[in-house]
Write a protein that holds these residues in place. Structure first.
Motif, PDB file in Angstrom:
ATOM      1  N   GLN A  84       0.811  -1.224   0.000  1.00 26.45           N
ATOM      2  CA  GLN A  84       0.000   0.000   0.000  1.00 26.45           C
ATOM      3  C   GLN A  84       0.845   1.275   0.000  1.00 26.45           C
ATOM      4  O   GLN A  84       0.360   2.341  -0.353  1.00 26.45           O
ATOM      5  CB  GLN A  84      -0.933   0.009   1.216  1.00 26.45           C
ATOM      6  N   LEU A  85       2.109   1.168   0.421  1.00 29.41           N
ATOM      7  CA  LEU A  85       3.000   2.327   0.448  1.00 29.41           C
ATOM      8  C   LEU A  85       4.315   1.974  -0.237  1.00 29.41           C
ATOM      9  O   LEU A  85       4.940   0.956   0.099  1.00 29.41           O
ATOM     10  CB  LEU A  85       3.297   2.756   1.893  1.00 29.41           C
ATOM     11  N   VAL A  86       4.729   2.799  -1.165  1.00 28.39           N
ATOM     12  CA  VAL A  86       5.999   2.622  -1.860  1.00 28.39           C
ATOM     13  C   VAL A  86       6.700   3.962  -1.853  1.00 28.39           C
ATOM     14  O   VAL A  86       6.161   4.956  -2.362  1.00 28.39           O
ATOM     15  CB  VAL A  86       5.776   2.140  -3.313  1.00 28.39           C
ATOM     16  N   GLY A  87       7.899   4.017  -1.241  1.00 26.42           N
ATOM     17  CA  GLY A  87       8.573   5.302  -1.212  1.00 26.42           C
ATOM     18  C   GLY A  87       9.786   5.346  -0.329  1.00 26.42           C
ATOM     19  O   GLY A  87      10.264   4.322   0.198  1.00 26.42           O
ATOM     20  N   THR A  88      10.275   6.551  -0.142  1.00 28.01           N
ATOM     21  CA  THR A  88      11.429   6.816   0.703  1.00 28.01           C
ATOM     22  C   THR A  88      10.986   6.922   2.159  1.00 28.01           C
ATOM     23  O   THR A  88       9.794   7.005   2.449  1.00 28.01           O
ATOM     24  CB  THR A  88      12.087   8.136   0.291  1.00 28.01           C
ATOM     25  N   PRO A  89      11.926   6.922   3.103  1.00 24.69           N
ATOM     26  CA  PRO A  89      11.540   7.084   4.508  1.00 24.69           C
ATOM     27  C   PRO A  89      10.688   8.318   4.765  1.00 24.69           C
ATOM     28  O   PRO A  89       9.740   8.275   5.550  1.00 24.69           O
ATOM     29  CB  PRO A  89      12.881   7.160   5.233  1.00 24.69           C
ATOM     30  N   GLU A  90      11.009   9.419   4.117  1.00 26.41           N
ATOM     31  CA  GLU A  90      10.226  10.637   4.317  1.00 26.41           C
ATOM     32  C   GLU A  90       8.791  10.461   3.823  1.00 26.41           C
ATOM     33  O   GLU A  90       7.833  10.869   4.494  1.00 26.41           O
ATOM     34  CB  GLU A  90      10.892  11.807   3.585  1.00 26.41           C
ATOM     35  N   GLN A  91       8.646   9.843   2.655  1.00 22.47           N
ATOM     36  CA  GLN A  91       7.306   9.634   2.100  1.00 22.47           C
ATOM     37  C   GLN A  91       6.492   8.648   2.939  1.00 22.47           C
ATOM     38  O   GLN A  91       5.302   8.861   3.189  1.00 22.47           O
ATOM     39  CB  GLN A  91       7.436   9.138   0.658  1.00 22.47           C
ATOM     40  N   VAL A  92       7.134   7.575   3.387  1.00 23.10           N
ATOM     41  CA  VAL A  92       6.450   6.581   4.206  1.00 23.10           C
ATOM     42  C   VAL A  92       6.048   7.182   5.555  1.00 23.10           C
ATOM     43  O   VAL A  92       4.928   6.983   6.033  1.00 23.10           O
ATOM     44  CB  VAL A  92       7.342   5.337   4.397  1.00 23.10           C
ATOM     45  N   THR A  93       6.944   7.950   6.150  1.00 18.29           N
ATOM     46  CA  THR A  93       6.627   8.583   7.430  1.00 18.29           C
ATOM     47  C   THR A  93       5.432   9.515   7.306  1.00 18.29           C
ATOM     48  O   THR A  93       4.514   9.483   8.130  1.00 18.29           O
ATOM     49  CB  THR A  93       7.841   9.371   7.955  1.00 18.29           C
ATOM     50  N   GLU A  94       5.434  10.349   6.280  1.00 15.62           N
ATOM     51  CA  GLU A  94       4.329  11.294   6.083  1.00 15.62           C
ATOM     52  C   GLU A  94       3.000  10.563   5.935  1.00 15.62           C
ATOM     53  O   GLU A  94       1.979  10.955   6.525  1.00 15.62           O
ATOM     54  CB  GLU A  94       4.598  12.154   4.854  1.00 15.62           C
ATOM     55  N   ALA A  95       3.006   9.489   5.158  1.00 15.98           N
ATOM     56  CA  ALA A  95       1.762   8.743   4.955  1.00 15.98           C
ATOM     57  C   ALA A  95       1.286   8.086   6.240  1.00 15.98           C
ATOM     58  O   ALA A  95       0.088   8.115   6.563  1.00 15.98           O
ATOM     59  CB  ALA A  95       1.966   7.684   3.867  1.00 15.98           C
ATOM     60  N   LEU A  96       2.181   7.481   7.005  1.00 18.57           N
ATOM     61  CA  LEU A  96       1.784   6.811   8.241  1.00 18.57           C
ATOM     62  C   LEU A  96       1.295   7.809   9.284  1.00 18.57           C
ATOM     63  O   LEU A  96       0.328   7.535  10.010  1.00 18.57           O
ATOM     64  CB  LEU A  96       2.945   5.986   8.789  1.00 18.57           C
ATOM     65  N   LEU A  97       1.931   8.960   9.371  1.00 13.56           N
ATOM     66  CA  LEU A  97       1.443   9.978  10.296  1.00 13.56           C
ATOM     67  C   LEU A  97       0.043  10.446   9.901  1.00 13.56           C
ATOM     68  O   LEU A  97      -0.793  10.754  10.766  1.00 13.56           O
ATOM     69  CB  LEU A  97       2.414  11.165  10.323  1.00 13.56           C
ATOM     70  N   GLY A  98      -0.230  10.474   8.593  1.00 18.01           N
ATOM     71  CA  GLY A  98      -1.565  10.818   8.143  1.00 18.01           C
ATOM     72  C   GLY A  98      -2.596   9.782   8.566  1.00 18.01           C
ATOM     73  O   GLY A  98      -3.727  10.126   8.949  1.00 18.01           O
ATOM     74  N   ILE A  99      -2.231   8.510   8.518  1.00 16.53           N
ATOM     75  CA  ILE A  99      -3.130   7.436   8.951  1.00 16.53           C
ATOM     76  C   ILE A  99      -3.431   7.567  10.440  1.00 16.53           C
ATOM     77  O   ILE A  99      -4.574   7.406  10.880  1.00 16.53           O
ATOM     78  CB  ILE A  99      -2.512   6.062   8.628  1.00 16.53           C
ATOM     79  N   VAL A 100      -2.408   7.870  11.214  1.00 19.88           N
ATOM     80  CA  VAL A 100      -2.597   8.063  12.664  1.00 19.88           C
ATOM     81  C   VAL A 100      -3.505   9.263  12.910  1.00 19.88           C
ATOM     82  O   VAL A 100      -4.414   9.215  13.750  1.00 19.88           O
ATOM     83  CB  VAL A 100      -1.238   8.245  13.356  1.00 19.88           C
ATOM     84  N   GLU A 101      -3.291  10.335  12.168  1.00 17.53           N
ATOM     85  CA  GLU A 101      -4.124  11.522  12.331  1.00 17.53           C
ATOM     86  C   GLU A 101      -5.582  11.219  12.002  1.00 17.53           C
ATOM     87  O   GLU A 101      -6.505  11.793  12.598  1.00 17.53           O
ATOM     88  CB  GLU A 101      -3.600  12.645  11.448  1.00 17.53           C
ATOM     89  N   GLN A 102      -5.813  10.292  11.066  1.00 13.82           N
ATOM     90  CA  GLN A 102      -7.177   9.922  10.709  1.00 13.82           C
ATOM     91  C   GLN A 102      -7.864   9.084  11.784  1.00 13.82           C
ATOM     92  O   GLN A 102      -9.087   8.942  11.749  1.00 13.82           O
ATOM     93  CB  GLN A 102      -7.193   9.145   9.391  1.00 13.82           C
ATOM     94  N   GLY A 103      -7.087   8.489  12.693  1.00 11.85           N
ATOM     95  CA  GLY A 103      -7.740   7.736  13.752  1.00 11.85           C
ATOM     96  C   GLY A 103      -7.129   6.408  14.120  1.00 11.85           C
ATOM     97  O   GLY A 103      -7.630   5.730  15.028  1.00 11.85           O
TER      98      GLY A 103
END
Length: 295
Positions: free
Chosen positions: A248-267
């Protein structure tokens, strides 16, 4: 806030499972295992055997499945199995369970394969029976799909394991989550899809009189991670990489971190992750050193 992050693996790893975990699991909060018995002629590890070995091998980790197939085991026996594992592990079991989906396994192993609505009804009743077995003895239950009479589940689990229901079907499955789940296990498909499923779950919670915020959301994400965009593109075509369609996620550490923090922010209250390059540990190591500290 630190978000708990667990490490998941693929059922076809079999003998590579624990050598991989030995190299990678230390910084993770928990271990999550699959529950399948067959994909064609591939080697596939059985889920409960994996769990018991993991509980013994890693005494500091919470352990569970993403998720057990309810159809594979009699729910009264499953209640007993989980209670025993809880006692032996000092309370580190999560009972992750779902309705099952892979018709091949049912047909080849001789399990009936009813319609999905029936399988989900069986799941809901199984959870009711399991909770009855854990709550008191002798347990009595006579339902449409299962029955026990004078059943003892001793020692009863202490603490009671969280029941985590996996899936995202909007009409029936998420209603089971609303009625019966302590935790909801969801495979992430992007922020819009996640937000939509959350709204559906909220509606079911309102209908059954359940506090939506009382259900802990556990989001699973498959990841291909590399240090640079160029390295990501190289790895996509490497012969040892699992299909990108499963990630579901393909990217660099920065891109993966940003996406996961967004998931946490969603709940999301917990994350579980698995990696495209397993059983090689390099992607997991990179994630642990660059992404975990930021979660």
């Amino acid at each position: 806030m630190t978000i708990p992050v667990g490490l998941n693996i693929w059922s076809r790893m079999v003998e590579h499972t624990f050598p991989y975990y030995d190299k990678t699991v230390a910084p993770f909060d928990s271990i999550w295992l699959p529950d399948h018995v067959q994909y064609g002629a591939n080697k596939v590890a059985e889920g409960w055997t994996l769990l018991t070995w993991a509980l013994a091998r890693y005494p500091d980790k919470l352990c569970g499945h993403e998720v057990l197939c309810n159809s594979f085991r009699n729910p009264a026996l499953l209640a007993k199995m989980a209670a025993t594992a809880q006692a032996l592990s000092g309370g580190r079991v999560v009972l992750g369970i779902g309705a099952g989906w892979n018709e091949e396994e049912y047909r080849t192993y001789g399990w009936p394969y009813p319609a999905h609505k029936v399988r989900i009804a069986q799941l809901a009743e199984a959870i009711e029976l399991i909770r009855a077995m854990w709550a008191g003895a002798p347990a009595e239950h006579r339902g449409e799909h299962y029955a026990v009479s004078g059943a003892y589940c001793e020692p009863r689990p202490d603490p009671i394991p969280p029941v985590m229901v996996g899936g995202s079907g909007e009409k029936f499955l998420l209603r089971v989550v609303a009625r019966h789940a302590d935790w909801w296990n969801y495979v992430w498909k992007g922020p819009e899809a996640y937000a939509h499923k959350q709204e559906v779950l909220k509606a079911h919670c309102r209908e059954v009189g359940r506090d939506y915020d009382a259900i802990k959301q556990v989001v699973r994400v498959g990841i291909l991670i590399a240090e640079s965009d160029r390295e990501v593109e190289r790895l996509k075509n490497a012969p040892w990489i699992r299909s990108i369609d499963d990630m579901q996620l393909v990217g660099t550490p920065e891109q993966v971190t940003e996406a996961l923090l967004g998931i946490v922010e969603q709940g999301a209250a917990r994350l579980t992750v698995n990696f495209a390059d397993v059983p090689r540990p390099e992607g997991t190591w990179l994630f642990a050193s660059t992404v975990l500290p930021r979660l």
